[in-house]
Design a protein around this motif. Structure first.
Motif, short mmCIF file in Angstrom:
data_model
loop_
_atom_site.label_atom_id
_atom_site.label_comp_id
_atom_site.label_asym_id
_atom_site.label_seq_id
_atom_site.Cartn_x
_atom_site.Cartn_y
_atom_site.Cartn_z
N TYR A 141 3.80 12.80 -16.02
CA TYR A 141 4.57 12.32 -14.88
C TYR A 141 4.70 13.38 -13.79
O TYR A 141 5.29 14.43 -14.02
N PRO A 142 4.19 13.09 -12.59
CA PRO A 142 4.52 13.92 -11.44
C PRO A 142 5.92 13.52 -10.99
O PRO A 142 6.18 12.34 -10.74
N CYS A 143 6.84 14.48 -10.94
CA CYS A 143 8.25 14.19 -10.63
C CYS A 143 8.62 14.79 -9.28
O CYS A 143 8.53 16.01 -9.09
N ASN A 144 9.03 13.94 -8.36
CA ASN A 144 9.35 14.34 -7.00
C ASN A 144 10.86 14.36 -6.81
O ASN A 144 11.50 13.30 -6.71
N ALA A 156 6.36 17.88 -5.67
CA ALA A 156 6.53 18.32 -4.29
C ALA A 156 6.98 19.77 -4.15
O ALA A 156 7.28 20.22 -3.04
N GLY A 157 7.03 20.50 -5.25
CA GLY A 157 7.46 21.90 -5.17
C GLY A 157 8.94 22.03 -4.86
O GLY A 157 9.35 22.95 -4.17
N THR A 158 9.76 21.10 -5.39
CA THR A 158 11.19 21.10 -5.06
C THR A 158 12.12 21.30 -6.25
O THR A 158 13.33 21.21 -6.09
N THR A 167 10.57 9.28 -8.73
CA THR A 167 11.55 9.83 -7.79
C THR A 167 13.00 9.63 -8.25
O THR A 167 13.92 10.07 -7.56
N THR A 168 13.18 8.95 -9.37
CA THR A 168 14.52 8.74 -9.94
C THR A 168 14.41 8.85 -11.46
O THR A 168 13.31 8.84 -12.02
N GLY A 169 15.57 8.92 -12.11
CA GLY A 169 15.60 9.08 -13.56
C GLY A 169 14.84 7.98 -14.30
O GLY A 169 14.80 6.83 -13.85
N PHE A 170 14.25 8.35 -15.43
CA PHE A 170 13.49 7.39 -16.25
C PHE A 170 13.39 7.91 -17.67
O PHE A 170 13.69 9.06 -17.95
N THR A 171 12.98 7.03 -18.58
CA THR A 171 12.70 7.41 -19.95
C THR A 171 11.20 7.56 -20.09
O THR A 171 10.44 6.62 -19.83
N ALA A 172 10.77 8.75 -20.50
CA ALA A 172 9.34 9.04 -20.65
C ALA A 172 8.77 8.32 -21.87
O ALA A 172 9.49 8.02 -22.83
N VAL A 173 7.48 8.07 -21.83
CA VAL A 173 6.75 7.45 -22.92
C VAL A 173 5.72 8.46 -23.42
O VAL A 173 5.03 9.10 -22.61
N ALA A 174 5.62 8.61 -24.72
CA ALA A 174 4.66 9.55 -25.31
C ALA A 174 3.25 9.22 -24.86
O ALA A 174 2.89 8.06 -24.68
#
Length: 122
Positions: A39-42, A68-70, A28-35
């Protein structure tokens, strides 16, 4: 002799061309992705930024999904973290509702390439 194919006798290898990802908790907030992760991002509360790994290797994959379709209202920005996305050093803005994108890292010339997408009506 008959062989039954089941999940118990199928294996995946990084060199086989088959990639899998481990799904993570909703972000639900910014992050650094890992290979190797999905990630479901809301973005219901606010838009935020996902930063891609700084030192990826060829074949690394990451999946991002509009939980969430946003994304059409509060977009998701993807930061290449000093690398490239589809050959560009610019951030990529994902702003389609119910969109999912799978990224694969190819090389330093093209960087992360979107190799698969899906968009479902909400």
């Amino acid at each position: 002799m008959t062989t039954k194919i089941t999940s118990a006798n199928i294996t995946q290898s990084g060199t086989s061309g088959i990639s899998s990802v481990a799904w993570q908790a909703v972000q639900t907030t910014g992050f650094t992705a890992v290979a190797g992760r999905a990630y479901p991002c809301n973005t219901t509360s606010a838009a935020f930024t996902v930063t891609l790994p700084a030192s990826p290797a060829a074949g690394n994959v990451i999946t991002l999904t509009d939980y969430a379709g946003t994304w059409g209202t509060n977009n998701l920005t993807v930061n290449p973290n000093g690398g490239k996305i589809n050959g560009s050093t610019s951030n990529l803005v994902l702003n389609s509702t119910r969109f999912s994108a799978q990224f694969v890292y190819v090389d330093s010339t093209q960087g992360w390439i979107i190799y698969s997408t899906a968009n479902f009506l909400s």
